[in-house]
Design a protein around this motif. Structure first.
Motif, PDB file in Angstrom:
ATOM      1  N   GLU A 251      -1.988  -4.779  -3.249  1.00  0.00           N
ATOM      2  CA  GLU A 251      -1.671  -4.144  -1.973  1.00  0.00           C
ATOM      3  C   GLU A 251      -1.188  -5.109  -0.890  1.00  0.00           C
ATOM      4  OE1 GLU A 251      -3.833  -1.711  -4.532  1.00  0.00           O
ATOM      5  OE2 GLU A 251      -4.630  -3.551  -3.617  1.00  0.00           O
TER       6      GLU A 251
ATOM      7  N   SER B 170      -4.283  -1.461  -9.623  1.00  0.00           N
ATOM      8  CA  SER B 170      -4.776  -1.719  -8.270  1.00  0.00           C
ATOM      9  C   SER B 170      -4.891  -3.223  -8.019  1.00  0.00           C
ATOM     10  CB  SER B 170      -6.144  -1.058  -8.076  1.00  0.00           C
ATOM     11  OG  SER B 170      -7.085  -1.610  -8.988  1.00  0.00           O
ATOM     12  N   GLY B 171      -5.030  -3.589  -6.750  1.00  0.00           N
ATOM     13  CA  GLY B 171      -5.195  -4.990  -6.397  1.00  0.00           C
ATOM     14  C   GLY B 171      -3.910  -5.675  -5.996  1.00  0.00           C
TER      15      GLY B 171
ATOM     16  N   ALA C  58      -0.139   0.431  -7.482  1.00  0.00           N
ATOM     17  CA  ALA C  58      -1.308   1.308  -7.579  1.00  0.00           C
ATOM     18  C   ALA C  58      -0.925   2.660  -8.161  1.00  0.00           C
ATOM     19  CB  ALA C  58      -1.946   1.488  -6.206  1.00  0.00           C
ATOM     20  N   GLU C  59       0.201   3.198  -7.714  1.00  0.00           N
ATOM     21  CA  GLU C  59       0.671   4.478  -8.246  1.00  0.00           C
ATOM     22  C   GLU C  59       1.033   4.380  -9.718  1.00  0.00           C
ATOM     23  OE1 GLU C  59       2.660   6.637  -4.359  1.00  0.00           O
ATOM     24  OE2 GLU C  59       3.812   5.097  -5.407  1.00  0.00           O
TER      25      GLU C  59
ATOM     26  N   ARG D  32       0.813  -1.219   0.000  1.00  0.00           N
ATOM     27  CA  ARG D  32       0.000   0.000   0.000  1.00  0.00           C
ATOM     28  C   ARG D  32       0.843   1.264   0.000  1.00  0.00           C
ATOM     29  NH1 ARG D  32      -5.212  -1.271   0.957  1.00  0.00           N
ATOM     30  NH2 ARG D  32      -5.631  -3.373   1.763  1.00  0.00           N
TER      31      ARG D  32
END
Length: 325
Positions: free
Chosen positions: A248, A245-246, A240-241, A227
């Motif tokens: 984490e 996503s997904g 994510a950056e 994260r």
């Protein structure tokens, strides 16, 4: 005087009774040498951390502690050896998130991670990083995805079937719509060797390997799982950056004993191990390896294992990995 004497006699009897009651617990300690099974080959950050802890644990318990490298079957060979060992505190397991992940993937699991072990302590949280070889032109995760689309069938490496890197590699394959093929390695050292030799386009490796060879300019660090960014590599974005996503949930390293190890032994080992991790030297070694030192209680680690079972079961389903055979 007689009343006072009777009171003293009762108090003495109570104290002696208390000592008798607690004597089994006090006597319940590890006798003889201890073997810490590491289900990965020598070399790499996990091996170094295991040997550091073995040395300090030996000093604390005044006994010899050796490290027994038992690689194979994505960590299950070594873990199974501990699961079937005598529950006397003399055989311990130093492992990572694969303890939970591998049985979810393998067609014939060699153990049950929730019932065949006693949790001792969570040593550290450990993220992994996607890196690229010098021959792979990508310098960012989006650039790698574009390159992979133009090179269907290219490989990505991980630390074994069902490992964190394998799960996330297959998830990336689905989310990005790319055709990449998994290559399983038995440890960081082997994967880095192929990356440096330009035999492997990309791979998931530990943060310490990513930082060491990334800082030297020998590999390119694309993105980190988790994260938040890894403190030792503040310029490396998370998945994510980078637009995905997904990704984490991250891994961990921890120590366990065989199931049915006496509670007093579990408590003693847990306390000693947590203390080692929280020393300045222990914390520094873990931080230098790109990890977040923890040193939890046995109960806290056991709770994490139960939560992880649900998390990785879901990711196995999302990644589409199917057991074979």
């Amino acid at each position: 005087m007689n009343t006072q004497r009777r009171h003293l006699l009762k108090l003495s009897a109570a104290m002696l009774g208390g000592l008798a009651l607690h004597r089994p617990a006090l006597a319940q300690t590890v006798t003889g040498p201890i073997r810490i099974v590491l289900p990965y080959p020598p070399g790499g950050s996990t091996d170094a951390i295991t040997r550091f802890i073995a040395d300090k644990l030996g000093t604390a318990l005044k006994t010899n502690v050796i490290v027994d490298n038992r690689p194979g079957a994505a960590g299950m060979i070594g873990a199974a050896a501990v699961a079937t060992a005598a529950p006397d505190g003399r055989t311990l397991l130093f492992t990572n998130t694969a303890l939970i992940q591998s049985p979810l993937i393998q067609p014939q699991p060699l153990y049950n991670p929730l019932t065949d072990f006693e949790a001792l302590t969570l040593v550290a949280d450990a993220a992994q990083v996607l890196v690229a070889s010098d021959a792979t032109p990508a310098r960012t995760l989006p650039e790698y995805v574009e390159w992979a689309r133009k090179h269907p069938g290219s490989a990505y490496g991980s630390l074994g079937v069902g490992s964190t890197g394998h799960l996330y590699g297959e998830l990336l394959k689905r989310k990005a719509g790319i055709n990449i093929v998994h290559a399983a390695y038995k440890g960081d050292t082997a994967a880095i060797g192929d990356l440096l030799a330009n035999q492997l386009p990309v791979g998931f490796v530990s943060t310490v390997m990513a930082k060491t060879y990334g800082d030297a300019g020998r590999i390119k660090v694309l993105a980190t799982l988790g994260r938040s960014r890894v403190p030792s590599m503040p310029n490396v974005p998370t998945f994510a950056e980078a637009g995905f996503s997904g990704f984490e949930s991250i891994g961990w390293i921890g120590m366990l004993a065989p199931a049915r190890t006496p509670a007093s032994l579990v408590q003693r080992l847990s306390n000693e191990l947590a203390a080692i991790i929280k020393t300045p030297a222990g914390s520094k070694m873990l931080i230098d390896s790109g990890m977040l030192p923890r040193g939890t209680t046995a109960q806290e680690f056991a709770a994490l294992l139960r939560r992880d079972q649900q998390v990785w079961q879901t990711l196995v389903a999302q990644s589409g990995i199917k057991a074979e055979g």
